[in-house]
Design an enzyme around this catalytic site. Sequence first.
Site, PDB file in Angstrom:
ATOM      1  N   ASP A 107       6.472   2.824   7.053  1.00 37.12           N
ATOM      2  CA  ASP A 107       5.176   2.227   6.730  1.00 37.12           C
ATOM      3  C   ASP A 107       4.348   3.248   5.964  1.00 37.12           C
ATOM      4  OD1 ASP A 107       2.751   0.936   6.635  1.00 37.12           O
ATOM      5  OD2 ASP A 107       2.389   0.963   8.784  1.00 37.12           O
ATOM      6  N   HIS A 118       3.864   4.822  12.798  1.00 38.62           N
ATOM      7  CA  HIS A 118       2.805   5.782  12.473  1.00 38.62           C
ATOM      8  C   HIS A 118       3.033   7.160  13.082  1.00 38.62           C
ATOM      9  CE1 HIS A 118      -0.429   2.474  11.457  1.00 38.62           C
ATOM     10  NE2 HIS A 118       0.600   2.483  10.629  1.00 38.62           N
ATOM     11  N   HIS A 163       0.848  -1.203   0.000  1.00 35.60           N
ATOM     12  CA  HIS A 163       0.000   0.000   0.000  1.00 35.60           C
ATOM     13  C   HIS A 163       0.876   1.242   0.000  1.00 35.60           C
ATOM     14  CE1 HIS A 163       0.177   1.567   4.238  1.00 35.60           C
ATOM     15  NE2 HIS A 163       0.560   0.330   4.518  1.00 35.60           N
ATOM     16  N   ASP A 208       4.625  -4.808   3.467  1.00 32.06           N
ATOM     17  CA  ASP A 208       4.042  -3.609   4.059  1.00 32.06           C
ATOM     18  C   ASP A 208       5.141  -2.591   4.340  1.00 32.06           C
ATOM     19  OD1 ASP A 208       1.315  -2.698   5.538  1.00 32.06           O
ATOM     20  OD2 ASP A 208       3.061  -1.986   6.660  1.00 32.06           O
ATOM     21  N   GLU A 263      -5.062   1.569   2.804  1.00 31.33           N
ATOM     22  CA  GLU A 263      -4.822   0.403   3.652  1.00 31.33           C
ATOM     23  C   GLU A 263      -4.885   0.791   5.117  1.00 31.33           C
ATOM     24  OE1 GLU A 263      -2.035  -2.311   6.020  1.00 31.33           O
ATOM     25  OE2 GLU A 263      -2.107  -0.137   5.772  1.00 31.33           O
ATOM     26  N   GLU A 264      -4.368   1.969   5.427  1.00 31.57           N
ATOM     27  CA  GLU A 264      -4.275   2.378   6.823  1.00 31.57           C
ATOM     28  C   GLU A 264      -5.646   2.526   7.479  1.00 31.57           C
ATOM     29  OE1 GLU A 264      -1.717   2.148   8.368  1.00 31.57           O
ATOM     30  OE2 GLU A 264       0.053   2.838   7.296  1.00 31.57           O
TER      31      GLU A 264
END
Length: 731
Positions: free
Chosen positions: A362, A530, A352, A429, A400-401
Amino acid sequence: MRKIHLLIIFCLTLFVCGIDLDPNRAKTQSVLINNVDGLKIKENLIAITAEPHVAGTPQNARVAETIANLWKRAGLEDVRFKEYKALLSYPDYKNPNHVSIIDKATGKTYFETNGTSPVIIPSEQSTPGANVQWLAYSGNGTATGEPVYAHYGREEDFQTLKAAGVSVKDKIVIIRYGLVYRGNKVKLAQKYGAKAVILFSDPAEVAKDGTDPSKTYPNSEWMPSGGVQRGSLEVGPGGDVLTPLVPAIKDGYPTLTIEEAYEKQIIPKIPVIPLSYGDAYHVLSRLSGKAAPNDWQGGFNFTYRYGPGLDGQNFVLKVDVNSKLEIRTIRNIVGYIKGAVEADQYVILGNHYDAWVYGSLDPSSGTAVLAEVARAFVKTMKQTNWRPARTIMFCAWDAEEYGLMGSTEFIEEFEKQLSERTVVYLNVDSIKSNDSFAADTIPSMFQQVIETAKLIPNPMEKEIQAGRTTLFDTWFNTFPSKSIPNHPDYPVMDIPGGSSDMAGFLNYVGIPVIDFKYRNATWTEYPLYHSLYETVFAEEHIFDTKDFAVHRALGQFWAELARSYADKTIVPLNVTIFAEQLVYSYVHDLQKVVKTLANKHPEIADAANQVEKFAAASERLFNRVQDLDKQVQNDISIAKWYSNRVSKTERCFINPNMSPGQPQARHLLYSISEKNVYAAATMSHVYDIVSEIEKATDVNTRKELGVKLARAIALVQYGVNCFINQFDDVI
């Protein structure tokens, strides 16, 4: 007997899995692996992470164009966008969320967070709004009340509070990140009556070397005191919140309203906010009430307490969240290298590209590698005049998140075509560390994954000096496995969970998948997860400082694994290893559990009888696949027939009746936990009933559950029978 089985498997699978359609395999392999360039991955990463790119925003649309252009320049065919409409969530970037400690009598504020993380690398982190702290799908509004600390927010944690006489009803529940998916934590807190939730990162997890700035980012990989983990709170079947199980196409119609999504607890109604450990200190250190148990204590130098309440009779917490829901366009990107022999058979590579902020780890580490793998493939084709036998499909998923949205919508729209055409799905990922390669996959892929890892040079000089010269060497040294029957030389390979885009391919369609990464040996999630601090600095100066060698190694593995599945005469899915795992692990463990239960509770005799029938069917499967291996060895003309049948066997374990309450969880063997979206379990629908029987207090209930257990075991047995029937020419 098992030693004989092992010898047969070794001899036969060497033959069956070792035939390539490319007569110059060794040269093609070498050229492809060498063509993956770490510095080009770095260039891609810088281009992709120039600005924050949350799904559904103009910034993310620009990143999508960047990726599509990289793929087109590389030479991929038919590069295109596939759009969907999805319900997404956003903060008010100009009015950040806050947590305050106030005096309820006077209204005076004693402490208030500013709702942002401090910029540490201005050249990479200064986009307006990038440092705002928020969680997607949080309820909008203000809540005031007494705080209660609920540890990791699991069912057992809420039960511990109940046993201690502490209620969370109408309280603001403070929960520590870790162990389970954040959305499951909030869903439970709301179930028990919380009026708001605070999620915080504890130093015990994200700053294990201490919280002094000299020991945290940018001087190490550990989270600085002002960092927070963003993320989604959606807990549903995956995909768009308003269109579960059907594609969110432009001219479609929603199957849920927003109010129905609230009622089904797919998204929370209550305000939820993330806190840094620097801010959480001010709240947790003031908690009153009983001392929490030892295993609830964390990384701060004070005693963690349950609450409710704060020191000082009139103090309460106030949570202010500014959040909105909007339907916006998301876009997947698809490109191809068409196969020369079986163009309608796909080997799919996926990652993604949307991120909560800059997303250099990520997901953009994987996004940058995927673009370089595409370039290396096309360059190899030009240099060698080779073309893969099967089509290689490249996919960059959006949103995706928020809840695996891009990949799930794609699967829902093209389920039948993907089921018929897809050989395997290979997912990355993110690249999180430089300790070791790691892979989650299913047993039929074990052998090819290991063979490929043995071909890739080790990117870490210290590992080479220790005599570990390949990716595999470090992997096995770091994560040795003792639980794979007959294969003590295999490293750990867990069943893939629901944390990334492979989930729908395996659990909904029954396509063999792998999710692989580089990770740290001592934690499952990286400290900067994140956060604002996922920018190129983290890779370039903290963990991949030698020309992006770790990224390159992962790209080399990805490329060679894809080539193997695209080019071998017989698709390298080793059903004999699967049969071994089924007989010696899954069935063996279940027999022990059910036999123990039946000895204690004779009323579940039906289940005990059914598990023996399941065992007998599994033994028949084991014998059948060994006979098939011998057939192929003696008659190579049936290789294509065998390959076609093998590549579809996983579909036998897809059954929509498995879990009526979870219609997206259709795989009879491998499923995602209802209690933790990130985790996978084997035959969870069976073991959930076993757990109910163990808790039952009367004979009649156990008898009913015994019948339910027998039916659940029979469902798996039907999958085994289907697997055997897959190789029959007549039905």
